[in-house]
Scaffold this motif. Structure first.
Motif, PDB file in Angstrom:
ATOM      1  N   GLY A 346      57.142  49.352  56.588  1.00 19.20           N
ATOM      2  CA  GLY A 346      57.042  47.831  56.871  1.00 19.20           C
ATOM      3  C   GLY A 346      56.704  47.531  58.296  1.00 19.20           C
ATOM      4  N   ALA A 347      56.375  48.236  59.128  1.00 19.43           N
ATOM      5  CA  ALA A 347      56.367  48.095  60.521  1.00 19.43           C
ATOM      6  C   ALA A 347      54.786  47.926  60.905  1.00 19.43           C
ATOM      7  CB  ALA A 347      57.011  49.177  61.400  1.00 19.43           C
ATOM      8  N   GLY A 348      54.071  47.897  59.952  1.00 24.28           N
ATOM      9  CA  GLY A 348      52.575  47.888  60.192  1.00 24.28           C
ATOM     10  C   GLY A 348      52.085  46.523  60.303  1.00 24.28           C
ATOM     11  N   TYR A 349      50.748  46.426  60.301  1.00 22.10           N
ATOM     12  CA  TYR A 349      50.051  45.049  60.455  1.00 22.10           C
ATOM     13  C   TYR A 349      48.998  44.872  59.324  1.00 22.10           C
ATOM     14  CZ  TYR A 349      46.280  47.344  63.022  1.00 22.10           C
ATOM     15  OH  TYR A 349      45.182  47.904  63.297  1.00 22.10           O
ATOM     16  N   PRO A 350      48.766  43.665  59.057  1.00 20.81           N
ATOM     17  CA  PRO A 350      48.787  42.190  59.709  1.00 20.81           C
ATOM     18  C   PRO A 350      50.247  41.535  59.071  1.00 20.81           C
ATOM     19  CG  PRO A 350      47.223  41.871  58.110  1.00 20.81           C
ATOM     20  CD  PRO A 350      47.636  43.237  58.082  1.00 20.81           C
ATOM     21  N   ASP A 351      50.583  42.041  57.744  1.00 23.13           N
ATOM     22  CA  ASP A 351      51.488  41.166  57.138  1.00 23.13           C
ATOM     23  C   ASP A 351      53.163  41.835  57.129  1.00 23.13           C
ATOM     24  OD1 ASP A 351      49.938  39.264  56.177  1.00 23.13           O
ATOM     25  OD2 ASP A 351      49.167  40.834  55.010  1.00 23.13           O
ATOM     26  N   GLN A 352      53.381  43.118  57.908  1.00 24.16           N
ATOM     27  CA  GLN A 352      54.507  43.915  57.908  1.00 24.16           C
ATOM     28  C   GLN A 352      55.344  44.157  56.504  1.00 24.16           C
ATOM     29  OE1 GLN A 352      54.421  40.978  60.158  1.00 24.16           O
ATOM     30  NE2 GLN A 352      53.106  42.436  61.464  1.00 24.16           N
ATOM     31  N   LEU A 353      54.191  44.378  55.699  1.00 23.75           N
ATOM     32  CA  LEU A 353      54.788  44.704  54.273  1.00 23.75           C
ATOM     33  C   LEU A 353      55.088  46.257  54.311  1.00 23.75           C
ATOM     34  CD1 LEU A 353      52.172  42.389  52.367  1.00 23.75           C
ATOM     35  CD2 LEU A 353      54.709  41.881  52.787  1.00 23.75           C
ATOM     36  N   GLY A 354      55.947  46.864  53.084  1.00 24.63           N
ATOM     37  CA  GLY A 354      56.002  47.867  53.072  1.00 24.63           C
ATOM     38  C   GLY A 354      56.297  48.474  51.727  1.00 24.63           C
ATOM     39  N   GLY A 355      56.635  49.574  51.284  1.00 22.19           N
ATOM     40  CA  GLY A 355      57.156  50.082  49.896  1.00 22.19           C
ATOM     41  C   GLY A 355      55.925  49.635  48.794  1.00 22.19           C
ATOM     42  N   ASP A 356      56.421  49.116  47.852  1.00 22.37           N
ATOM     43  CA  ASP A 356      55.802  48.793  46.765  1.00 22.37           C
ATOM     44  C   ASP A 356      55.191  47.491  46.950  1.00 22.37           C
ATOM     45  OD1 ASP A 356      56.618  51.167  45.403  1.00 22.37           O
ATOM     46  OD2 ASP A 356      58.004  50.047  44.408  1.00 22.37           O
ATOM     47  N   LEU A 357      55.150  46.641  47.952  1.00 19.94           N
ATOM     48  CA  LEU A 357      54.372  45.421  48.225  1.00 19.94           C
ATOM     49  C   LEU A 357      53.132  45.597  48.494  1.00 19.94           C
ATOM     50  CD1 LEU A 357      57.292  43.463  50.133  1.00 19.94           C
ATOM     51  CD2 LEU A 357      56.630  43.426  47.609  1.00 19.94           C
ATOM     52  N   VAL A 358      52.641  46.821  49.092  1.00 22.83           N
ATOM     53  CA  VAL A 358      51.632  47.248  49.646  1.00 22.83           C
ATOM     54  C   VAL A 358      50.796  48.089  48.521  1.00 22.83           C
ATOM     55  CG1 VAL A 358      49.968  48.598  51.028  1.00 22.83           C
ATOM     56  CG2 VAL A 358      52.090  47.311  51.817  1.00 22.83           C
ATOM     57  N   LEU A 394      52.762  65.068  57.785  1.00 26.17           N
ATOM     58  CA  LEU A 394      53.925  65.321  57.205  1.00 26.17           C
ATOM     59  C   LEU A 394      55.037  64.719  58.082  1.00 26.17           C
ATOM     60  CD1 LEU A 394      55.264  67.107  54.972  1.00 26.17           C
ATOM     61  CD2 LEU A 394      55.288  69.143  56.669  1.00 26.17           C
ATOM     62  N   ARG A 395      54.743  64.797  59.317  1.00 28.33           N
ATOM     63  CA  ARG A 395      55.955  64.103  60.350  1.00 28.33           C
ATOM     64  C   ARG A 395      56.234  62.754  60.153  1.00 28.33           C
ATOM     65  NH1 ARG A 395      56.071  61.124  64.970  1.00 28.33           N
ATOM     66  NH2 ARG A 395      53.832  61.211  65.040  1.00 28.33           N
ATOM     67  N   CYS A 396      54.973  61.999  59.657  1.00 24.80           N
ATOM     68  CA  CYS A 396      55.101  60.553  59.296  1.00 24.80           C
ATOM     69  C   CYS A 396      55.069  60.112  57.938  1.00 24.80           C
ATOM     70  CB  CYS A 396      53.803  59.855  59.796  1.00 24.80           C
ATOM     71  SG  CYS A 396      53.910  59.807  61.526  1.00 24.80           S
ATOM     72  N   ARG A 397      55.390  61.285  56.742  1.00 25.71           N
ATOM     73  CA  ARG A 397      55.635  61.153  55.395  1.00 25.71           C
ATOM     74  C   ARG A 397      57.241  60.143  55.327  1.00 25.71           C
ATOM     75  NH1 ARG A 397      58.590  63.517  51.336  1.00 25.71           N
ATOM     76  NH2 ARG A 397      57.583  63.561  49.483  1.00 25.71           N
ATOM     77  N   GLY A 398      56.859  59.098  54.549  1.00 28.77           N
ATOM     78  CA  GLY A 398      57.998  58.071  54.218  1.00 28.77           C
ATOM     79  C   GLY A 398      58.394  57.106  55.181  1.00 28.77           C
ATOM     80  N   SER A 399      57.506  57.244  56.670  1.00 31.15           N
ATOM     81  CA  SER A 399      57.728  56.170  57.648  1.00 31.15           C
ATOM     82  C   SER A 399      56.185  55.559  57.724  1.00 31.15           C
ATOM     83  CB  SER A 399      58.100  56.655  58.856  1.00 31.15           C
ATOM     84  OG  SER A 399      56.967  57.818  59.322  1.00 31.15           O
ATOM     85  N   GLN A 400      55.272  56.068  58.054  1.00 32.25           N
ATOM     86  CA  GLN A 400      53.841  55.495  58.159  1.00 32.25           C
ATOM     87  C   GLN A 400      53.149  55.702  56.820  1.00 32.25           C
ATOM     88  OE1 GLN A 400      51.310  56.612  61.611  1.00 32.25           O
ATOM     89  NE2 GLN A 400      49.843  55.504  60.696  1.00 32.25           N
ATOM     90  N   PHE A 401      53.307  56.900  56.046  1.00 30.47           N
ATOM     91  CA  PHE A 401      52.389  57.019  55.054  1.00 30.47           C
ATOM     92  C   PHE A 401      53.362  57.066  53.731  1.00 30.47           C
ATOM     93  CE2 PHE A 401      50.369  59.459  58.601  1.00 30.47           C
ATOM     94  CZ  PHE A 401      49.173  58.435  58.858  1.00 30.47           C
ATOM     95  N   HIS A 402      52.701  56.689  52.755  1.00 30.39           N
ATOM     96  CA  HIS A 402      53.457  56.862  51.452  1.00 30.39           C
ATOM     97  C   HIS A 402      53.592  58.402  51.142  1.00 30.39           C
ATOM     98  CE1 HIS A 402      54.278  56.548  46.998  1.00 30.39           C
ATOM     99  NE2 HIS A 402      54.192  55.140  47.187  1.00 30.39           N
ATOM    100  N   PRO A 403      54.840  58.627  50.565  1.00 28.50           N
ATOM    101  CA  PRO A 403      55.228  60.120  50.283  1.00 28.50           C
ATOM    102  C   PRO A 403      54.055  60.697  49.302  1.00 28.50           C
ATOM    103  CG  PRO A 403      57.302  58.933  50.466  1.00 28.50           C
ATOM    104  CD  PRO A 403      55.973  57.686  50.557  1.00 28.50           C
TER     105      PRO A 403
END
Length: 773
Positions: A346-358, A394-403
């Protein structure tokens, strides 16, 4: 005649004879039921009364009953044949609807294969497409019995039956098979073949039905090809837009194409649906389209961006979504373009959405985009290794990228590297040259948007037309509704719809909008008007100025005319046209729209004409063209119910000596006599009276508002006219016996007809007594 009760010679091996003896049948009488010159059945009566026998009058009555039975059988056969033909046409109409939804060659051919089984006998079946460039036939489907398989045969045109059709453009027929050309707008598309194990099974009507089927398949193939070309244009538009963005930075040239290829691989590894994979690939091609609004100085800056520059850079996803949303065919890509920089946490842009909302599609493009940036050179960084890029994923799995996306991507990369990294090398080798032959984005997008708009209008109109086809079957009402829908949906103020009459010699103006409305009901003889030219040649006409065209027939204020033929395969239905008071009012788009809807209108009009024919046939005697028994009794019942004391009379008329005429000169002479008698009766009654043929040699006349003496006077005059008339060859027309009855206060339909019938038989008996032996 035979006395079975006393006849000792009754055959024990004939069950019917033994049964007659057991029940004590003393006398029998049998009359043949003859239909079209052939004995189709027999009518038998018998009696167990030992003192009873059948005289000549009773034999004549039985023959009369047999004639009635023959007429009933003939009518039943004709009705069954009509229903079979209507069923066939309905099945073809349903097939046309089904084919519109299928765009894959085998699927089209399989629908035709299934439809053929409902239309006629088919023990073998094949569909082959003709490739004009290579002069080869590609078999799409091959079937024997009910087992159909996708064809894998491709043969050069030679001397076989299928090749003969290609070479001649005409059908090729053998005792067991018929090979027919599949044509669309005069172009040979392929060959459809249907065969039977038994010889000479397919008659001319079967061949005509198969030809219609072949043309429907040809049109479906052509439409599928057009759709494929449209899809290619769609994809080319997307590629061209992506190339326009990538071309602004020499370091990002073909970036979008490489991201699209990576994204497609991830989608397939995740086993996403075909539609998801399509959206992912196209969304990836357009994911950076919003960078068109970002200044070159920011895009190509070699150093770090300032906070204000980052705000400008991050606006590209929103701007890109707005651009894509403005183009109707691209709107389903908006979520991908807008959200490809969102993060799983949820730390991205433009809407700061994350999880299943994207949407998962956006996560796929995000991972592919990041990987391609890492392994590519940029103005602000050198290219990194694949190992480094995988470590970052792999480092950003679960934070930036969908697992799940990272896992699928790493599996894809690992499997490819184990096989020599062929896929990664292919993707890395995608360069700008691979797509530089695509036209510039501006012109191409304009062309695509225009075609998409036209296609959308076609679909909207066809949907409205479809509802009218199912709701209305009266041909005049239907024609008016269809024409109004077309004029309203396309924005035309004037139009017309004409159909060929049953004889094919006149065009009937069924509907008109604007000035042409005053012409509705007119019948145009062959050669009159632009519409006849269109119908006879099967080609549209776009006339810029009707006043300069000698063929023009219509309102004086009309200047330009666009007219298209209504036809299904080779069957001509009529013409559809729009008009304008302006010069050169219609262009290419109008031609395409009107041509597209004309096929649906033709199908609707044909169904309505079939309905009208069936309706007329159900109420009409097929020999004389007069109303039939059912129509007469329905009309009489209504007249009795609504007469409110008014006079009403009925006459029953019987043609004398028809049996002898048939025996001496054949049934054609008898039919001619019935038609002649019916015609004299019809011409000699008053307006509003009803003449009907109610049996083999019987007619009935309903005199509305006429008392007994008036009706009797009219019938007596008609009887004298018939007695003085002749048939072809100078033969005398059979005389008539007749009886008249008038309606009393409480009479019923049956009572009134029975009274007239009794009067007719009394007169017939008197005529026999007066006739010398």
């Amino acid at each position: 005649m035979r006395d079975y009760a006393t006849d000792n010679a009754v055959e024990p091996d004939r069950p019917i004879s033994m049964l007659a003896r057991e029940v004590g049948v003393h006398a029998t009488m049998l009359a043949p039921i003859i239909v079209d010159g052939e004995i189709r059945a027999a009518l038998t009566v018998g009696t167990t009364d030992p003192y009873r026998s059948f005289d000549a009058i009773e034999r004549q009555e039985l023959l009369a009953f047999a004639d009635l039975a023959a007429s009933a059988l003939r009518a039943a056969n004709e009705r069954r044949e009509r229903e079979r033909r209507i069923g066939r046409l309905s099945a073809l109409n349903v097939l046309a609807w089904q084919l519109a939804a299928v765009h894959e060659p085998f699927g089209i051919a399989k629908l035709a294969f299934d439809a053929a089984a409902t239309l006629l006998r088919r023990d073998s079946f094949s569909v082959a497409r003709y490739d004009e460039k290579s002069n080869e036939l590609e078999f799409v489907i091959e079937a024997h019995g009910d087992d159909a398989t996708a064809g894998d045969t491709r043969v050069s045109v030679g001397s076989g039956p299928t090749s003969q059709v290609v070479l001649s453009g005409e059908l090729f027929r053998t005792p067991h098979e018929v090979h027919l050309p599949m044509k669309s707008r005069g172009k040979l598309v392929g060959v459809l073949a249907c065969g039977t194990d038994a010889p000479n099974t397919l008659d001319d009507e079967d061949v005509a039905v198969l030809q219609t089927l072949a043309n429907l398949v040809a049109t479906a193939f052509e439409n599928a090809g057009a759709l494929a070309r449209m899809r290619e244009l769609y994809l080319a538009s997307v590629r061209a837009l992506a190339a326009a963005v990538d071309a602004r930075d020499p370091y990002t040239r073909s970036h979008s194409a490489r991201v699209a290829a990576l994204s497609r691989g991830i989608a397939e590894e995740m086993q996403l649906s075909a539609d998801q994979a399509r959206r992912i690939q196209l969304g990836a091609l357009l994911h950076d389209i919003g960078k068109i609004g970002v200044p070159d100085a920011i895009l190509n800056k070699p150093g770090a961006l300032t906070p204000d520059e980052w705000v400008m850079m991050r606006s590209h996803s929103v701007l890109g979504a707005s651009i894509v949303n403005a183009v109707e065919p691209l709107r389903d890509l908006v979520p991908i373009v807008r959200s490809h920089h969102e993060r799983y946490d949820g730390a991205g842009y433009p809407d700061q959405l994350g999880g299943d909302l994207v949407p998962i599609e956006a996560y796929v493009v995000a991972a592919a985009d990041a990987f391609e940036v890492i392994v590519s050179r940029r103005a602000y960084k050198p290219a990194q290794t694949i190992e480094y890029a995988c470590a970052e994923l792999l480092r950003c799995r679960g934070s930036q990228f969908h697992p799940a996306v990272v896992d699928a991507f790493l599996r894809l990369i690992e499997r490819d590297r184990a096989q020599g990294a062929a896929q990664l090398r292919r993707i890395a080798g995608i360069h700008h040259e691979d797509i530089e032959d695509v036209p510039g984005p501006g012109v191409l997008l304009e062309q695509f948007a225009a075609s998409a708009q036209t296609h959308g209008r076609q679909l909207a109109i066809l949907q409205r037309l479809a509802s009218e086809i199912s709701a209305v079957l009266d041909i005049d009402d239907l024609a008016e509704r269809l024409l109004r829908i077309i004029c309203e949906a396309m924005g035309y103020e004037n139009g017309f719809l004409l159909t060929l009459d049953d004889a094919g010699g006149h065009l009937v103006i069924r509907a008109g909008v604007g000035p042409s409305a005053s012409y509705v009901g007119q019948r145009l003889p062959r050669g009159q008007g632009i519409s006849w030219w269109v119908v006879e040649r099967g080609e549209l006409q776009n006339v810029a100025d009707g006043r300069l065209d000698a063929r023009f027939y219509g309102p004086s204020e009309i200047r330009s005319v666009l007219c298209v033929p209504l036809q299904l395969g080779d069957e001509r239905i009529g013409a559809l046209g729009v008009e304008s008071t302006r010069l050169a009012a219609f262009g290419r788009e109008d031609e395409e729209l009107l041509t597209a809807v004309s096929h649906q209108v033709a199908a609707a009009v044909r169904v309505a004409k079939l309905h009208q024919a069936a309706k007329i046939a159900a109420a009409t005697d097929p020999l004389t063209g007069l109303p039939n028994r059912r129509t007469f009794f329905e009309r009489l019942e209504r007249e009795l119910a609504n007469r409110e004391g008014a006079a009403l009379s009925v006459a029953i008329v019987d043609a004398n000596g028809l049996k002898a005429l048939n025996d001496d000169y054949g049934h054609a002479a008898g039919d001619e006599a019935l038609v002649r008698v019916g015609g004299i009766l019809q011409a000699g009654v008053r307006d509003g009276d009803l003449v009907a043929r109610i049996g083999g040699d019987e007619f009935a006349v309903l005199f509305s508002g006429a008392p007994f003496l008036t009706a009797e006077r009219i019938v007596r005059r008609l009887a004298e006219q018939i007695a003085n008339s002749t048939l072809g060859g100078g033969r005398r027309l059979p005389t008539i016996a007749w009886g008249v009855a008038d309606a009393s206060a409480e009479t019923t339909v049956d009572a009134l007809v029975e009274a007239a019938d009794r009067a007719m038989y009394r007169q017939k008996q008197l005529m026999r007594k007066r006739t010398p032996a």
